[in-house]
Design a protein around this motif. Structure first.
Motif, PDB file in Angstrom:
ATOM      1  N   ARG A 151      69.130 -30.195  13.165  1.00 47.02           N
ATOM      2  CA  ARG A 151      68.304 -29.460  12.180  1.00 47.02           C
ATOM      3  C   ARG A 151      67.251 -30.387  11.584  1.00 47.02           C
ATOM      4  O   ARG A 151      66.093 -30.004  11.408  1.00 47.02           O
ATOM      5  CB  ARG A 151      69.208 -28.885  11.091  1.00 47.02           C
ATOM      6  N   SER A 152      67.641 -31.625  11.295  1.00 43.62           N
ATOM      7  CA  SER A 152      66.695 -32.581  10.710  1.00 43.62           C
ATOM      8  C   SER A 152      65.607 -32.966  11.709  1.00 43.62           C
ATOM      9  O   SER A 152      64.435 -33.049  11.341  1.00 43.62           O
ATOM     10  CB  SER A 152      67.432 -33.820  10.215  1.00 43.62           C
ATOM     11  N   VAL A 153      65.985 -33.194  12.957  1.00 45.99           N
ATOM     12  CA  VAL A 153      64.978 -33.506  13.982  1.00 45.99           C
ATOM     13  C   VAL A 153      63.997 -32.354  14.097  1.00 45.99           C
ATOM     14  O   VAL A 153      62.776 -32.565  14.131  1.00 45.99           O
ATOM     15  CB  VAL A 153      65.642 -33.812  15.348  1.00 45.99           C
ATOM     16  N   GLU A 154      64.504 -31.130  14.113  1.00 47.70           N
ATOM     17  CA  GLU A 154      63.620 -29.963  14.208  1.00 47.70           C
ATOM     18  C   GLU A 154      62.657 -29.903  13.018  1.00 47.70           C
ATOM     19  O   GLU A 154      61.463 -29.641  13.174  1.00 47.70           O
ATOM     20  CB  GLU A 154      64.444 -28.678  14.283  1.00 47.70           C
ATOM     21  N   PHE A 155      63.157 -30.163  11.818  1.00 49.26           N
ATOM     22  CA  PHE A 155      62.313 -30.176  10.621  1.00 49.26           C
ATOM     23  C   PHE A 155      61.192 -31.201  10.760  1.00 49.26           C
ATOM     24  O   PHE A 155      60.016 -30.893  10.560  1.00 49.26           O
ATOM     25  CB  PHE A 155      63.165 -30.494   9.379  1.00 49.26           C
ATOM     26  N   PHE A 156      61.547 -32.440  11.091  1.00 50.20           N
ATOM     27  CA  PHE A 156      60.538 -33.495  11.176  1.00 50.20           C
ATOM     28  C   PHE A 156      59.564 -33.256  12.328  1.00 50.20           C
ATOM     29  O   PHE A 156      58.390 -33.628  12.227  1.00 50.20           O
ATOM     30  CB  PHE A 156      61.194 -34.875  11.252  1.00 50.20           C
ATOM     31  N   GLN A 157      60.018 -32.617  13.396  1.00 45.54           N
ATOM     32  CA  GLN A 157      59.107 -32.287  14.498  1.00 45.54           C
ATOM     33  C   GLN A 157      58.132 -31.194  14.080  1.00 45.54           C
ATOM     34  O   GLN A 157      56.922 -31.348  14.210  1.00 45.54           O
ATOM     35  CB  GLN A 157      59.896 -31.828  15.730  1.00 45.54           C
ATOM     36  N   LYS A 158      58.667 -30.090  13.591  1.00 45.75           N
ATOM     37  CA  LYS A 158      57.813 -28.942  13.262  1.00 45.75           C
ATOM     38  C   LYS A 158      56.910 -29.199  12.065  1.00 45.75           C
ATOM     39  O   LYS A 158      55.727 -28.906  12.099  1.00 45.75           O
ATOM     40  CB  LYS A 158      58.673 -27.698  12.996  1.00 45.75           C
ATOM     41  N   VAL A 159      57.471 -29.712  10.999  1.00 45.40           N
ATOM     42  CA  VAL A 159      56.729 -29.832   9.742  1.00 45.40           C
ATOM     43  C   VAL A 159      55.812 -31.053   9.734  1.00 45.40           C
ATOM     44  O   VAL A 159      54.666 -30.971   9.306  1.00 45.40           O
ATOM     45  CB  VAL A 159      57.693 -29.846   8.538  1.00 45.40           C
ATOM     46  N   LEU A 160      56.304 -32.196  10.230  1.00 48.30           N
ATOM     47  CA  LEU A 160      55.529 -33.432  10.138  1.00 48.30           C
ATOM     48  C   LEU A 160      54.994 -33.927  11.480  1.00 48.30           C
ATOM     49  O   LEU A 160      54.261 -34.911  11.518  1.00 48.30           O
ATOM     50  CB  LEU A 160      56.367 -34.532   9.475  1.00 48.30           C
ATOM     51  N   GLY A 161      55.374 -33.272  12.573  1.00 48.91           N
ATOM     52  CA  GLY A 161      54.840 -33.652  13.880  1.00 48.91           C
ATOM     53  C   GLY A 161      55.434 -34.926  14.456  1.00 48.91           C
ATOM     54  O   GLY A 161      54.844 -35.537  15.346  1.00 48.91           O
ATOM     55  N   LEU A 162      56.605 -35.339  13.970  1.00 46.47           N
ATOM     56  CA  LEU A 162      57.247 -36.534  14.509  1.00 46.47           C
ATOM     57  C   LEU A 162      58.052 -36.179  15.751  1.00 46.47           C
ATOM     58  O   LEU A 162      58.444 -35.024  15.933  1.00 46.47           O
ATOM     59  CB  LEU A 162      58.173 -37.162  13.454  1.00 46.47           C
ATOM     60  N   HIS A 163      58.323 -37.176  16.576  1.00 47.35           N
ATOM     61  CA  HIS A 163      59.079 -36.970  17.809  1.00 47.35           C
ATOM     62  C   HIS A 163      60.133 -38.052  17.960  1.00 47.35           C
ATOM     63  O   HIS A 163      59.950 -39.177  17.489  1.00 47.35           O
ATOM     64  CB  HIS A 163      58.144 -36.992  19.021  1.00 47.35           C
ATOM     65  N   VAL A 164      61.216 -37.708  18.631  1.00 47.13           N
ATOM     66  CA  VAL A 164      62.286 -38.672  18.886  1.00 47.13           C
ATOM     67  C   VAL A 164      61.791 -39.675  19.927  1.00 47.13           C
ATOM     68  O   VAL A 164      61.329 -39.290  20.996  1.00 47.13           O
ATOM     69  CB  VAL A 164      63.564 -37.966  19.384  1.00 47.13           C
ATOM     70  N   ILE A 165      61.879 -40.969  19.579  1.00 51.39           N
ATOM     71  CA  ILE A 165      61.497 -42.004  20.547  1.00 51.39           C
ATOM     72  C   ILE A 165      62.710 -42.812  21.018  1.00 51.39           C
ATOM     73  O   ILE A 165      62.654 -43.451  22.058  1.00 51.39           O
ATOM     74  CB  ILE A 165      60.394 -42.938  20.000  1.00 51.39           C
ATOM     75  N   MET A 166      63.794 -42.784  20.244  1.00 56.78           N
ATOM     76  CA  MET A 166      65.056 -43.425  20.638  1.00 56.78           C
ATOM     77  C   MET A 166      66.184 -42.493  20.230  1.00 56.78           C
ATOM     78  O   MET A 166      66.251 -42.069  19.079  1.00 56.78           O
ATOM     79  CB  MET A 166      65.233 -44.782  19.943  1.00 56.78           C
ATOM     80  N   ASP A 167      67.063 -42.182  21.193  1.00 54.65           N
ATOM     81  CA  ASP A 167      68.155 -41.258  20.909  1.00 54.65           C
ATOM     82  C   ASP A 167      69.478 -41.940  21.227  1.00 54.65           C
ATOM     83  O   ASP A 167      69.802 -42.168  22.391  1.00 54.65           O
ATOM     84  CB  ASP A 167      67.983 -39.991  21.748  1.00 54.65           C
ATOM     85  N   PHE A 168      70.224 -42.261  20.179  1.00 53.33           N
ATOM     86  CA  PHE A 168      71.534 -42.878  20.343  1.00 53.33           C
ATOM     87  C   PHE A 168      72.648 -41.897  19.987  1.00 53.33           C
ATOM     88  O   PHE A 168      73.754 -42.298  19.647  1.00 53.33           O
ATOM     89  CB  PHE A 168      71.637 -44.128  19.454  1.00 53.33           C
TER      90      PHE A 168
END
Length: 152
Positions: free
Chosen positions: A15-32
Protein backbone atom coordinates in the motif's frame (compact mmCIF):
# COMPACT_ATOMS: atom_id res chain seq x y z
CA UNK A 1 30.55 8.65 7.91
CA UNK A 2 27.94 8.97 5.21
CA UNK A 3 24.17 9.31 5.63
CA UNK A 4 22.45 6.79 3.37
CA UNK A 5 18.66 6.60 3.51
CA UNK A 6 15.78 7.88 5.59
CA UNK A 7 13.48 4.95 6.36
CA UNK A 8 9.80 4.84 7.18
CA UNK A 9 8.27 1.89 8.99
CA UNK A 10 4.99 0.94 7.32
CA UNK A 11 2.11 -1.37 8.18
CA UNK A 12 1.45 -2.49 4.58
CA UNK A 13 4.48 -2.12 2.33
CA UNK A 14 2.54 -2.70 -0.90
CA UNK A 15 0.00 0.00 0.00
CA UNK A 16 2.84 2.39 0.85
CA UNK A 17 4.72 1.65 -2.39
CA UNK A 18 1.52 2.30 -4.33
CA UNK A 19 1.01 5.62 -2.50
CA UNK A 20 4.55 6.84 -3.18
CA UNK A 21 4.35 5.70 -6.82
CA UNK A 22 0.98 7.26 -7.61
CA UNK A 23 1.12 10.41 -5.51
CA UNK A 24 4.83 11.32 -5.64
CA UNK A 25 6.01 9.45 -8.74
CA UNK A 26 8.66 7.40 -6.92
CA UNK A 27 9.66 3.91 -8.04
CA UNK A 28 11.19 0.89 -6.34
CA UNK A 29 14.89 0.65 -7.19
CA UNK A 30 15.87 -2.02 -4.62
CA UNK A 31 13.48 -4.71 -3.40
CA UNK A 32 14.51 -6.80 -0.42
CA UNK A 33 10.98 -7.97 0.36
CA UNK A 34 10.49 -6.51 3.82
CA UNK A 35 12.54 -3.44 2.82
CA UNK A 36 12.25 -1.46 -0.38
CA UNK A 37 14.28 1.53 -1.50
CA UNK A 38 12.54 4.08 -3.70
CA UNK A 39 13.97 6.63 -6.09
CA UNK A 40 15.43 9.54 -4.19
CA UNK A 41 16.68 7.21 -1.47
CA UNK A 42 13.55 6.84 0.66
CA UNK A 43 13.40 3.36 2.21
CA UNK A 44 10.31 1.56 3.46
CA UNK A 45 10.49 -1.18 6.10
CA UNK A 46 7.71 -3.53 7.16
CA UNK A 47 6.43 -3.11 10.69
CA UNK A 48 6.98 -6.79 11.48
CA UNK A 49 10.64 -6.74 10.43
CA UNK A 50 11.23 -3.49 12.31
CA UNK A 51 9.69 -4.88 15.49
CA UNK A 52 12.02 -7.87 15.23
CA UNK A 53 15.05 -5.65 14.59
CA UNK A 54 14.47 -3.45 17.63
CA UNK A 55 13.07 -6.20 19.85
CA UNK A 56 9.73 -4.66 20.76
CA UNK A 57 6.13 -4.37 19.60
CA UNK A 58 6.01 -0.82 20.98
CA UNK A 59 6.03 1.08 17.67
CA UNK A 60 3.73 4.05 17.20
CA UNK A 61 2.53 5.92 14.14
CA UNK A 62 1.26 9.44 13.60
CA UNK A 63 3.95 11.40 15.37
CA UNK A 64 4.31 15.01 14.36
CA UNK A 65 8.02 15.49 15.04
CA UNK A 66 9.36 14.32 11.67
CA UNK A 67 8.62 14.75 7.99
CA UNK A 68 9.98 13.63 4.65
CA UNK A 69 10.55 16.66 2.42
CA UNK A 70 10.28 16.85 -1.37
CA UNK A 71 10.54 19.77 -3.78
CA UNK A 72 8.49 20.08 -6.95
CA UNK A 73 9.28 22.25 -9.97
CA UNK A 74 5.65 22.54 -11.12
CA UNK A 75 4.00 23.02 -7.75
CA UNK A 76 0.59 24.11 -9.09
CA UNK A 77 0.36 21.06 -11.35
CA UNK A 78 1.28 18.79 -8.45
CA UNK A 79 -1.38 20.33 -6.20
CA UNK A 80 -3.96 19.73 -8.96
CA UNK A 81 -2.77 16.11 -9.27
CA UNK A 82 -3.27 15.60 -5.51
CA UNK A 83 -6.99 16.21 -5.96
CA UNK A 84 -7.23 12.87 -7.80
CA UNK A 85 -6.21 10.94 -4.71
CA UNK A 86 -7.85 10.41 -1.35
CA UNK A 87 -4.99 11.93 0.61
CA UNK A 88 -5.33 13.37 4.08
CA UNK A 89 -3.92 16.87 4.40
CA UNK A 90 -1.91 18.11 7.35
CA UNK A 91 -2.71 21.58 6.01
CA UNK A 92 -3.64 23.22 2.70
CA UNK A 93 -1.15 25.25 0.67
CA UNK A 94 0.70 27.77 2.78
CA UNK A 95 3.38 30.26 1.86
CA UNK A 96 6.28 30.48 4.27
CA UNK A 97 7.90 33.80 5.19
CA UNK A 98 10.67 33.21 2.61
CA UNK A 99 8.10 32.86 -0.17
CA UNK A 100 8.11 29.11 -0.72
CA UNK A 101 4.69 27.52 -1.12
CA UNK A 102 4.28 24.12 0.56
CA UNK A 103 1.66 21.53 1.28
CA UNK A 104 1.85 18.74 3.83
CA UNK A 105 -0.01 15.46 3.59
CA UNK A 106 -0.03 12.18 5.45
CA UNK A 107 1.08 8.91 3.90
CA UNK A 108 -1.06 5.82 4.67
CA UNK A 109 0.71 5.36 8.03
CA UNK A 110 0.38 9.01 9.10
CA UNK A 111 3.98 10.00 8.35
CA UNK A 112 4.07 13.66 7.36
CA UNK A 113 5.12 14.29 3.77
CA UNK A 114 5.96 17.86 2.78
CA UNK A 115 6.01 18.93 -0.84
CA UNK A 116 7.48 22.36 -1.38
CA UNK A 117 7.90 24.54 -4.40
CA UNK A 118 11.46 24.23 -5.72
CA UNK A 119 13.45 27.09 -4.18
CA UNK A 120 14.98 28.04 -7.53
CA UNK A 121 11.46 28.37 -8.93
CA UNK A 122 10.53 30.61 -5.98
CA UNK A 123 13.53 32.79 -6.75
CA UNK A 124 12.65 32.98 -10.45
CA UNK A 125 9.05 33.83 -9.55
CA UNK A 126 10.24 36.80 -7.49
CA UNK A 127 12.66 37.97 -10.18
CA UNK A 128 9.95 37.62 -12.85
CA UNK A 129 7.63 39.76 -10.70
CA UNK A 130 10.09 42.64 -11.00
CA UNK A 131 12.17 42.24 -7.85
CA UNK A 132 15.85 43.00 -8.11
CA UNK A 133 18.26 40.21 -7.17
CA UNK A 134 18.96 42.06 -3.92
CA UNK A 135 15.24 42.31 -3.11
CA UNK A 136 14.71 38.63 -3.88
CA UNK A 137 17.65 37.66 -1.65
CA UNK A 138 16.25 39.76 1.18
CA UNK A 139 12.69 38.44 0.72
CA UNK A 140 13.90 34.84 0.64
CA UNK A 141 16.50 35.32 3.38
CA UNK A 142 19.18 33.72 1.19
CA UNK A 143 22.63 34.89 0.09
CA UNK A 144 22.76 36.97 -3.09
CA UNK A 145 24.92 34.17 -4.56
CA UNK A 146 21.91 31.84 -4.40
CA UNK A 147 19.81 34.33 -6.34
CA UNK A 148 22.57 34.84 -8.89
CA UNK A 149 22.85 31.08 -9.37
CA UNK A 150 19.09 30.93 -10.03
CA UNK A 151 19.52 33.48 -12.81
CA UNK A 152 21.81 31.20 -14.84
Amino acid sequence: MKMKNPMLVVKDINRSVEFFQKVLGLHVIMDFGANKTLTGGLALQTLEAWQEFIGTDDVSFGGKSFEVYFEEDDFDKFVEKLKKYAVEYVHPIKEHAWGQRVIRIYDPDKHIIEIGENMKIVCKRFLDSGMTPEQAAERMDVPIKFVQACMD
